[in-house]
Design a protein around this motif. Structure first.
Motif, PDB file in Angstrom:
ATOM      1  N   PHE A  73      80.688  27.201  71.103  1.00 53.84           N
ATOM      2  CA  PHE A  73      80.377  28.380  70.495  1.00 53.84           C
ATOM      3  C   PHE A  73      79.653  29.514  71.002  1.00 53.84           C
ATOM      4  N   GLY A  74      79.833  30.963  70.662  1.00 53.35           N
ATOM      5  CA  GLY A  74      79.107  31.968  71.497  1.00 53.35           C
ATOM      6  C   GLY A  74      80.026  33.023  71.346  1.00 53.35           C
ATOM      7  N   SER A  75      79.686  34.062  72.115  1.00 55.86           N
ATOM      8  CA  SER A  75      80.466  35.514  72.436  1.00 55.86           C
ATOM      9  C   SER A  75      81.755  35.103  72.924  1.00 55.86           C
ATOM     10  N   GLU A  76      81.912  34.321  73.863  1.00 55.53           N
ATOM     11  CA  GLU A  76      82.984  34.279  74.874  1.00 55.53           C
ATOM     12  C   GLU A  76      84.066  33.287  74.207  1.00 55.53           C
ATOM     13  N   VAL A  77      84.557  33.797  72.949  1.00 58.84           N
ATOM     14  CA  VAL A  77      85.432  33.021  72.177  1.00 58.84           C
ATOM     15  C   VAL A  77      86.719  32.558  72.908  1.00 58.84           C
ATOM     16  N   SER A  78      87.264  33.506  73.673  1.00 55.39           N
ATOM     17  CA  SER A  78      88.487  33.136  74.416  1.00 55.39           C
ATOM     18  C   SER A  78      88.418  32.125  75.466  1.00 55.39           C
ATOM     19  N   LEU A  79      87.136  32.226  76.234  1.00 57.71           N
ATOM     20  CA  LEU A  79      86.960  30.835  77.273  1.00 57.71           C
ATOM     21  C   LEU A  79      86.862  29.647  76.337  1.00 57.71           C
ATOM     22  N   ALA A  80      86.237  29.742  75.531  1.00 54.75           N
ATOM     23  CA  ALA A  80      85.978  28.324  74.354  1.00 54.75           C
ATOM     24  C   ALA A  80      87.228  27.830  73.980  1.00 54.75           C
ATOM     25  N   VAL A  81      88.203  28.736  73.553  1.00 54.12           N
ATOM     26  CA  VAL A  81      89.351  28.098  72.995  1.00 54.12           C
ATOM     27  C   VAL A  81      90.268  27.697  74.156  1.00 54.12           C
ATOM     28  N   ASP A  82      90.168  28.419  75.507  1.00 54.23           N
ATOM     29  CA  ASP A  82      90.900  27.951  76.697  1.00 54.23           C
ATOM     30  C   ASP A  82      90.482  26.258  76.924  1.00 54.23           C
ATOM     31  N   ALA A  83      88.919  26.356  76.857  1.00 53.65           N
ATOM     32  CA  ALA A  83      88.479  25.023  77.228  1.00 53.65           C
ATOM     33  C   ALA A  83      88.796  24.030  76.269  1.00 53.65           C
ATOM     34  N   HIS A  84      88.755  24.318  75.011  1.00 52.78           N
ATOM     35  CA  HIS A  84      89.200  23.587  73.813  1.00 52.78           C
ATOM     36  C   HIS A  84      90.480  22.823  74.103  1.00 52.78           C
ATOM     37  N   GLU A  85      91.537  23.852  74.519  1.00 54.45           N
ATOM     38  CA  GLU A  85      92.953  23.358  74.719  1.00 54.45           C
ATOM     39  C   GLU A  85      93.088  22.432  75.944  1.00 54.45           C
ATOM     40  N   LYS A  86      92.342  22.696  76.568  1.00 53.43           N
ATOM     41  CA  LYS A  86      92.425  21.619  78.073  1.00 53.43           C
ATOM     42  C   LYS A  86      91.675  20.351  77.742  1.00 53.43           C
ATOM     43  N   LEU A  87      90.557  20.343  76.921  1.00 48.86           N
ATOM     44  CA  LEU A  87      90.105  19.204  76.655  1.00 48.86           C
ATOM     45  C   LEU A  87      90.717  18.389  75.815  1.00 48.86           C
ATOM     46  N   LEU A  88      91.529  19.149  74.847  1.00 48.70           N
ATOM     47  CA  LEU A  88      92.378  18.226  73.825  1.00 48.70           C
ATOM     48  C   LEU A  88      93.630  17.846  74.602  1.00 48.70           C
ATOM     49  N   ALA A  89      94.116  18.427  75.623  1.00 48.89           N
ATOM     50  CA  ALA A  89      95.230  17.879  76.552  1.00 48.89           C
ATOM     51  C   ALA A  89      94.828  16.684  77.257  1.00 48.89           C
ATOM     52  N   GLU A  90      93.582  16.570  77.575  1.00 51.55           N
ATOM     53  CA  GLU A  90      92.976  15.324  78.322  1.00 51.55           C
ATOM     54  C   GLU A  90      92.503  14.267  77.300  1.00 51.55           C
TER      55      GLU A  90
ATOM     56  N   ILE B 217      90.371  14.760  74.875  1.00 53.48           N
ATOM     57  CA  ILE B 217      88.579  14.816  74.778  1.00 53.48           C
ATOM     58  C   ILE B 217      88.839  15.867  73.190  1.00 53.48           C
ATOM     59  N   ARG B 218      88.280  15.309  72.031  1.00 52.91           N
ATOM     60  CA  ARG B 218      88.366  16.207  71.004  1.00 52.91           C
ATOM     61  C   ARG B 218      86.989  17.161  71.116  1.00 52.91           C
ATOM     62  N   SER B 219      87.288  18.190  70.399  1.00 54.46           N
ATOM     63  CA  SER B 219      86.391  19.502  70.476  1.00 54.46           C
ATOM     64  C   SER B 219      86.849  20.308  69.349  1.00 54.46           C
ATOM     65  N   ARG B 220      85.907  21.275  69.180  1.00 53.41           N
ATOM     66  CA  ARG B 220      86.095  22.256  68.020  1.00 53.41           C
ATOM     67  C   ARG B 220      85.433  23.523  68.719  1.00 53.41           C
ATOM     68  N   VAL B 221      86.075  24.778  68.353  1.00 56.31           N
ATOM     69  CA  VAL B 221      85.431  26.178  68.582  1.00 56.31           C
ATOM     70  C   VAL B 221      84.967  26.719  67.383  1.00 56.31           C
ATOM     71  N   VAL B 222      83.639  27.180  67.382  1.00 53.38           N
ATOM     72  CA  VAL B 222      82.982  27.639  66.379  1.00 53.38           C
ATOM     73  C   VAL B 222      82.882  29.114  66.785  1.00 53.38           C
ATOM     74  N   SER B 223      83.183  30.177  66.095  1.00 55.62           N
ATOM     75  CA  SER B 223      82.754  31.714  66.053  1.00 55.62           C
ATOM     76  C   SER B 223      81.453  31.921  65.528  1.00 55.62           C
ATOM     77  N   MET B 224      80.715  32.396  66.001  1.00 54.66           N
ATOM     78  CA  MET B 224      79.462  32.503  65.260  1.00 54.66           C
ATOM     79  C   MET B 224      78.796  33.991  65.793  1.00 54.66           C
ATOM     80  N   ALA B 225      79.422  34.917  64.820  1.00 57.63           N
ATOM     81  CA  ALA B 225      79.365  36.415  65.023  1.00 57.63           C
ATOM     82  C   ALA B 225      78.208  36.859  64.650  1.00 57.63           C
ATOM     83  N   VAL B 226      77.831  36.412  63.266  1.00 54.67           N
ATOM     84  CA  VAL B 226      76.588  36.963  62.854  1.00 54.67           C
ATOM     85  C   VAL B 226      75.759  36.006  62.318  1.00 54.67           C
ATOM     86  N   LEU B 227      74.804  35.516  63.159  1.00 49.04           N
ATOM     87  CA  LEU B 227      73.823  34.510  63.280  1.00 49.04           C
ATOM     88  C   LEU B 227      72.806  34.313  62.123  1.00 49.04           C
TER      89      LEU B 227
END
Length: 96
Positions: free
Chosen positions: A22-39, A41-51
């Motif tokens: 999670f963090g501000s760079e959501v598109s990078l996290a989503v790309d990493a998530h998709e690559k991990l799933l393809a390998e 590796i279970r993952s999740r992306v959390v958007s935390m816009a307003v802490l």
């Protein structure tokens, strides 16, 4: 954004997440998530816009977004990494 944070992408319903990103760079996290799933590796992306809003949600909601048993967490932040430690925990990493 009413809750400050939400699950943007998750592992298939039949599995549990092993890694939260999670963090501000959501598109990078989503790309990493998709690559991990393809390998397999279970993952999740959390958007935390307003802490501050997220921090005031019920414990049940916060735990549904950031399950306490998930220790492998990565926050990706373009700007300051200050404050992310409380969300990634002692086993997580902050990239900024």
């Amino acid at each position: 954004m009413a809750h400050g944070a939400y699950v943007l992408a998750d592992a298939p319903a039949a599995t549990r997440s092993d890694l939260d990103r999670f963090g501000s760079e959501v598109s990078l996290a989503v790309d990493a998530h998709e690559k991990l799933l393809a390998e397999g590796i279970r993952s999740r992306v959390v958007s935390m816009a307003v802490l501050d809003i997220f921090d005031f949600q019920t414990q049940e909601y916060r735990d549904s977004v950031l399950p306490p048993k998930v220790k492998a967490r990565v926050a990706v932040e373009q700007a300051s990494t200050f404050g992310w430690e409380r969300y990634v925990g002692t086993s997580g990493r902050v990239i900024g």
